[in-house]
Motif scaffolding. Structure first.
Motif, short mmCIF file in Angstrom:
data_model
loop_
_atom_site.label_atom_id
_atom_site.label_comp_id
_atom_site.label_asym_id
_atom_site.label_seq_id
_atom_site.Cartn_x
_atom_site.Cartn_y
_atom_site.Cartn_z
N GLU A 61 0.85 -1.19 0.00
CA GLU A 61 0.00 0.00 0.00
C GLU A 61 0.88 1.24 0.00
O GLU A 61 1.85 1.31 0.75
CB GLU A 61 -0.88 -0.01 1.25
CG GLU A 61 -1.70 1.24 1.45
CD GLU A 61 -2.44 1.25 2.76
OE1 GLU A 61 -3.63 1.58 2.74
OE2 GLU A 61 -1.83 0.94 3.81
N ILE A 62 0.53 2.20 -0.84
CA ILE A 62 1.23 3.47 -0.91
C ILE A 62 0.19 4.57 -0.74
O ILE A 62 -0.83 4.58 -1.43
CB ILE A 62 1.93 3.67 -2.28
CG1 ILE A 62 2.82 2.48 -2.65
CG2 ILE A 62 2.69 4.99 -2.31
CD1 ILE A 62 4.03 2.30 -1.80
N ILE A 63 0.45 5.50 0.19
CA ILE A 63 -0.42 6.66 0.37
C ILE A 63 0.43 7.90 0.16
O ILE A 63 1.49 8.04 0.77
CB ILE A 63 -1.05 6.67 1.78
CG1 ILE A 63 -1.92 5.42 1.98
CG2 ILE A 63 -1.88 7.95 1.99
CD1 ILE A 63 -2.43 5.23 3.39
N ILE A 64 -0.04 8.80 -0.70
CA ILE A 64 0.67 10.04 -1.00
C ILE A 64 -0.15 11.20 -0.47
O ILE A 64 -1.23 11.49 -1.00
CB ILE A 64 0.91 10.20 -2.52
CG1 ILE A 64 1.63 8.97 -3.08
CG2 ILE A 64 1.69 11.48 -2.80
CD1 ILE A 64 1.68 8.92 -4.59
N GLU A 65 0.34 11.83 0.59
CA GLU A 65 -0.38 12.95 1.18
C GLU A 65 -0.29 14.17 0.26
O GLU A 65 0.76 14.47 -0.28
CB GLU A 65 0.20 13.29 2.55
CG GLU A 65 -0.04 12.19 3.57
CD GLU A 65 0.48 12.53 4.95
OE1 GLU A 65 1.04 13.62 5.15
OE2 GLU A 65 0.32 11.67 5.84
N GLY A 66 -1.43 14.83 0.06
CA GLY A 66 -1.45 16.03 -0.76
C GLY A 66 -1.36 15.77 -2.25
O GLY A 66 -1.08 16.70 -3.01
N LEU A 67 -1.59 14.55 -2.69
CA LEU A 67 -1.50 14.25 -4.13
C LEU A 67 -2.49 15.09 -4.93
O LEU A 67 -2.21 15.46 -6.07
CB LEU A 67 -1.74 12.76 -4.37
CG LEU A 67 -1.66 12.30 -5.83
CD1 LEU A 67 -0.28 12.57 -6.42
CD2 LEU A 67 -2.01 10.83 -5.95
N TYR A 68 -3.61 15.43 -4.33
CA TYR A 68 -4.63 16.21 -5.04
C TYR A 68 -4.11 17.55 -5.53
O TYR A 68 -4.65 18.12 -6.46
CB TYR A 68 -5.87 16.42 -4.15
CG TYR A 68 -5.59 17.30 -2.95
CD1 TYR A 68 -5.77 18.68 -3.03
CD2 TYR A 68 -5.13 16.75 -1.76
CE1 TYR A 68 -5.50 19.49 -1.94
CE2 TYR A 68 -4.86 17.56 -0.67
CZ TYR A 68 -5.05 18.92 -0.76
OH TYR A 68 -4.78 19.71 0.32
N THR A 69 -3.03 18.06 -4.92
CA THR A 69 -2.47 19.34 -5.37
C THR A 69 -1.66 19.19 -6.66
O THR A 69 -1.39 20.18 -7.33
CB THR A 69 -1.60 19.98 -4.28
OG1 THR A 69 -0.50 19.11 -3.98
CG2 THR A 69 -2.40 20.27 -3.02
N ILE A 70 -1.29 17.96 -6.99
CA ILE A 70 -0.62 17.69 -8.27
C ILE A 70 -1.64 17.19 -9.28
O ILE A 70 -1.68 17.66 -10.42
CB ILE A 70 0.50 16.65 -8.09
CG1 ILE A 70 1.57 17.16 -7.14
CG2 ILE A 70 1.12 16.29 -9.44
CD1 ILE A 70 2.63 16.13 -6.78
N TYR A 71 -2.48 16.25 -8.84
CA TYR A 71 -3.50 15.68 -9.72
C TYR A 71 -4.70 15.30 -8.86
O TYR A 71 -4.59 14.41 -8.02
CB TYR A 71 -2.94 14.47 -10.48
CG TYR A 71 -3.89 13.90 -11.51
CD1 TYR A 71 -4.21 14.63 -12.66
CD2 TYR A 71 -4.46 12.65 -11.35
CE1 TYR A 71 -5.07 14.13 -13.61
CE2 TYR A 71 -5.32 12.14 -12.31
CZ TYR A 71 -5.62 12.88 -13.43
OH TYR A 71 -6.48 12.38 -14.38
N GLY A 72 -5.80 15.96 -9.06
CA GLY A 72 -6.95 15.79 -8.19
C GLY A 72 -7.95 14.74 -8.62
O GLY A 72 -8.91 14.49 -7.90
N ASP A 73 -7.75 14.11 -9.76
CA ASP A 73 -8.74 13.15 -10.26
C ASP A 73 -8.42 11.70 -9.94
O ASP A 73 -8.80 10.80 -10.69
CB ASP A 73 -8.89 13.31 -11.78
CG ASP A 73 -9.58 14.60 -12.16
OD1 ASP A 73 -10.27 15.19 -11.30
OD2 ASP A 73 -9.43 15.03 -13.31
#
Length: 111
Positions: A61-73
């Protein structure tokens, strides 16, 4: 007939995440990494984000915090159930789908 044991995609993905963790001690839990997202055939602006990596015998499992600021979809959580992982040089690559079902690639390189 070949004597090679054929691994399923989840096993290959787990092995890739284990190799990524082995690159640096810091990669075993939450750490900062450079994130590059490729969506719709375009590389989006990279950014440094906190990444959480969790691996067990059968799953990763990989979780990327704040990924929505790079790609929100897309989700910020990727597992061996919905994504595939591979290690290219020192970069962990995630192949998954966004919210519309379009393919995306996310590259994670520890800083």
């Amino acid at each position: 007939m070949s004597n090679e044991i054929v691994k399923n995609p989840a096993e290959i993905s787990v092995a890739a995440v284990e190799k990524y963790i082995a690159l640096q001690q810091e990669n075993c839990n939450k750490h900062q990494a450079t994130i590059i997202v490729c969506a719709n055939g375009k590389d989006l602006r990279p950014g440094v984000r906190d990444v959480f990596v969790n691996v067990s015998k059968d799953t990763a499992e990989i979780i990327i915090e704040g990924l929505y600021t790079i790609y929100g979809d897309c989700s910020n959580r990727f597992t061996t159930e919905d994504s595939s992982f591979s290690l290219i040089c020192k970069t962990l690559q995630i192949k998954s789908k966004d919210a519309l079902g379009c393919p995306i690639t996310i590259e994670i390189t520890g800083v």
